[in-house]
Design an enzyme around this catalytic site. Structure first.
Site, PDB file in Angstrom:
ATOM      1  N   THR A 375      -9.542   1.221   7.818  1.00 43.24           N
ATOM      2  CA  THR A 375      -8.301   1.929   7.554  1.00 43.24           C
ATOM      3  C   THR A 375      -8.468   3.252   8.285  1.00 43.24           C
ATOM      4  OG1 THR A 375      -8.204   0.820   5.427  1.00 43.24           O
ATOM      5  CG2 THR A 375      -6.914   2.827   5.623  1.00 43.24           C
ATOM      6  N   ASP A 417      -5.383  -8.901   0.749  1.00 36.30           N
ATOM      7  CA  ASP A 417      -5.463  -7.948  -0.355  1.00 36.30           C
ATOM      8  C   ASP A 417      -4.772  -8.445  -1.622  1.00 36.30           C
ATOM      9  OD1 ASP A 417      -7.123  -6.054   0.644  1.00 36.30           O
ATOM     10  OD2 ASP A 417      -5.584  -4.599   1.163  1.00 36.30           O
ATOM     11  N   GLY A 468     -11.881   0.529   2.739  1.00 33.92           N
ATOM     12  CA  GLY A 468     -11.698  -0.598   1.837  1.00 33.92           C
ATOM     13  C   GLY A 468     -11.931  -0.194   0.397  1.00 33.92           C
TER      14      GLY A 468
END
Length: 564
Positions: A375, A417, A468
């Protein structure tokens, strides 16, 4: 030297000494502190774009929009057009807002779409390829942020990313190494494309992305419609048809980012402004802070056995709650009020035992009365004091590995997810249940935790990170490093981190930490350790007591702080 000149020299020297020493912070010229604004992001080129926007009179949201699009060009492992994220905003006057531009499940998604005939999860299907992609939210998110708070023209905010894509930018050494390692999956999932495929990338290479430049031009000229309809939408749908994906024109047309009520909490004298569900990060962060507040962490000392034990036990309990109670609030009633009640956290810590580690198998989610690693994050503060904390992602590094042919950007793999099956771990080992099951048009749960802190009604800190499942604990520890352990912003970001997420029952630590004696003490209480490389890449800004903005750019990556 005259008597007056000597007196002036003494006063100046004294002022410099006080500024350098007070509160463990150093003088502006030596610490990267700036008065007029600051940008901290994952890539030097993106940070420069943001700073240029601030210097042109743009506000923090203008700079955030420009940085988001720039990262889609220069940091494709996580910067994106084909992903999503969350934005936390605080104005100089104290107005707060949170924007959810998380991806959604396509309309044709189904609960058991990643299970085999025997009902077992097939991890690869939710991780790689066209079927792993959710409906992207980044472009609509930036449009809505700009419409509500932007100051400069939209086209002027997208243009720097177009220039970077068309003219190229220098690849960093770390990027070159990573891109070389990714050649096999790029070729595997894109047999008819040449994006990112090269015999060898070298640091300093100029990287040009012409198809991406054309896509960005459509977004510049047509705004939302330049991505969710017309040529780009046609290319996305064609890519789905070519690889068995589910995203349709209707999915793209219907996608809308959502302004949500900010999640507000307290830690001692600090107000914490963070992201509500569908992010799990805000609730979990407030739970963690509530859990450790009664303990004298400052007296224990940074990464001491006592401080680590308290924090590990808090993390263990909070992640157990995450697995059961958190999901998309548009589809599931999240017990938000109960979870962030300090008395609930106190109750959860009641069975904490100083003499022995709690077994995760003995920890379940709390009960209430009825009623990517890859990310990227950036923090921005402008001249007036408006602040943005924004975390965005494709989920795994380079997302689904699938490029949209003709458009030049990667699609996410955010469908992983969701809870593919209750009790089945996702790519980060996180467990989930019914609250996060797959439903068409539902947003998948996230750990992203963009956060802004106030002290005495004034801006104090802007913070966030990728990582994460480790995002929440990295933000938690960075905040405590400043408040409890008296670190400046850069030191707080640099400090070694650790992580526990309930299951698996282990403490993940960065290599070389904690010190051998601390580790021995905790192992004697049955704590199990596993070493790994970097945990998170925190990018943060601290407003010092003298009114300067002090940046912390994570040395674990190419992260860069720039100010003026």
């Amino acid at each position: 030297m005259s008597r007056n000149l000597k007196l002036i020299a003494v006063i100046l020297s004294l002022g410099i000494l006080l500024t350098a020493c007070a509160g463990g912070q150093v003088a502006q010229n030596n610490s990267g502190q700036y008065k007029n604004g600051m940008v901290v992001s994952a890539h030097p080129s993106a940070s420069k774009v943001g700073l240029d926007i601030l210097k042109k009179g743009g506000n923090a949201v203008d700079a955030a929009v420009a940085v988001q699009f720039a990262l889609a060009v220069v940091y494709p492992t996580a910067g994106n057009l084909g992903g999503g994220g969350f934005l936390v905003y605080r104005s100089a006057g104290g107005e707060v807002a949170t924007l959810d531009f998380r991806e959604k499940a396509p309309g044709k998604a189904s609960r058991n779409m990643y299970l085999d005939a025997a009902g077992n999860a097939i991890p690869e299907k939710s991780l790689f390829g066209h079927l792993a992609a959710g409906v992207p939210g980044s472009v609509d998110g930036m449009v809505k942020a700009h419409e509500k708070f932007g100051k400069l023209r939209w086209a002027d905010l997208v243009q720097p990313a177009i220039d970077l894509a068309r003219n190229g930018f220098p690849v960093t050494e770390k990027q070159a190494e990573e891109l070389n390692e990714m050649q096999e999956p790029f070729r595997k999932f894109n047999p008819d494309k040449t994006y990112f495929i090269k015999s060898k990338f070298t640091g300093g290479d100029t990287w040009v992305q012409e198809d991406l430049a054309k896509t960005l031009e459509l977004i510049r000229d047509k705004g939302r419609e330049g991505f969710y309809s017309g040529e780009v939408a046609d290319l996305i749908v064609a890519e789905m048809a070519a690889g068995g994906g589910l995203i349709s024109k209707e999915d793209l047309k219907n996608y809308q980012a959502q302004w949500r009520e900010p999640l507000i909490g307290k830690y001692k004298d600090y107000k914490v402004i963070t992201m509500p569900p569908v992010s799990s990060g805000g609730i979990a962060l407030l739970q963690l802070l509530n859990s450790v507040e009664p303990f004298p962490l400052k007296r224990y000392g940074h990464n001491s056995d006592s401080a680590m034990q308290v924090m590990i036990e808090a993390e263990r309990r909070v992640y157990a709650d995450r697995a059961t109670h958190l999901g998309d609030p548009d589809f599931y009633k999240v017990p938000q009020k109960q979870l962030i009640d300090p008395s609930y956290s106190k109750m959860r810590m009641n069975n904490f035992n100083w003499n022995k580690a709690t077994l995760s198998t003995d920890v379940k989610a709390g009960e209430f009365p009825k009623e990517s690693e890859e990310t990227t994050h950036f923090s921005i503060v402008d001249r007036e004091g408006n602040a943005v904390s924004l975390t965005t992602t494709l989920n795994g590094g380079y997302g689904s590995m699938v490029f949209v042919k003709g458009a030049g950007f990667l699609l996410n793999n955010e469908m992983d997810d969701f809870s593919v099956k209750p009790g089945a771990p996702n790519m980060y080992g996180l467990l989930g249940g019914e609250a996060n099951s797959i439903v068409p048009e539902k947003r998948m749960l996230s750990s992203m935790t963009p956060t802004i802190l106030e002290k005495n009604g004034d801006l104090f800190m802007v913070v966030g990170t990728p990582g994460g499942s480790t995002i929440i604990t990295s933000v938690f520890q960075t905040i405590l490093n400043v408040i409890e352990f008296d670190m400046n912003m850069q030191a707080a970001v640099n400090a070694k981190r650790f992580h526990h997420q309930w299951m698996p029952d282990e403490v993940v630590v960065e290599k070389g930490s904690p010190d051998s004696l601390t580790r021995l003490k905790l192992e004697g209480k049955a704590y199990k350790f596993r070493e790994r490389r970097a945990i998170g890449r925190v990018d943060a800004i601290l407003k010092t007591r003298w009114g300067y903005y002090e940046g912390g750019a994570d040395p674990r990556g190419d992260d860069t702080r720039l100010g003026w």
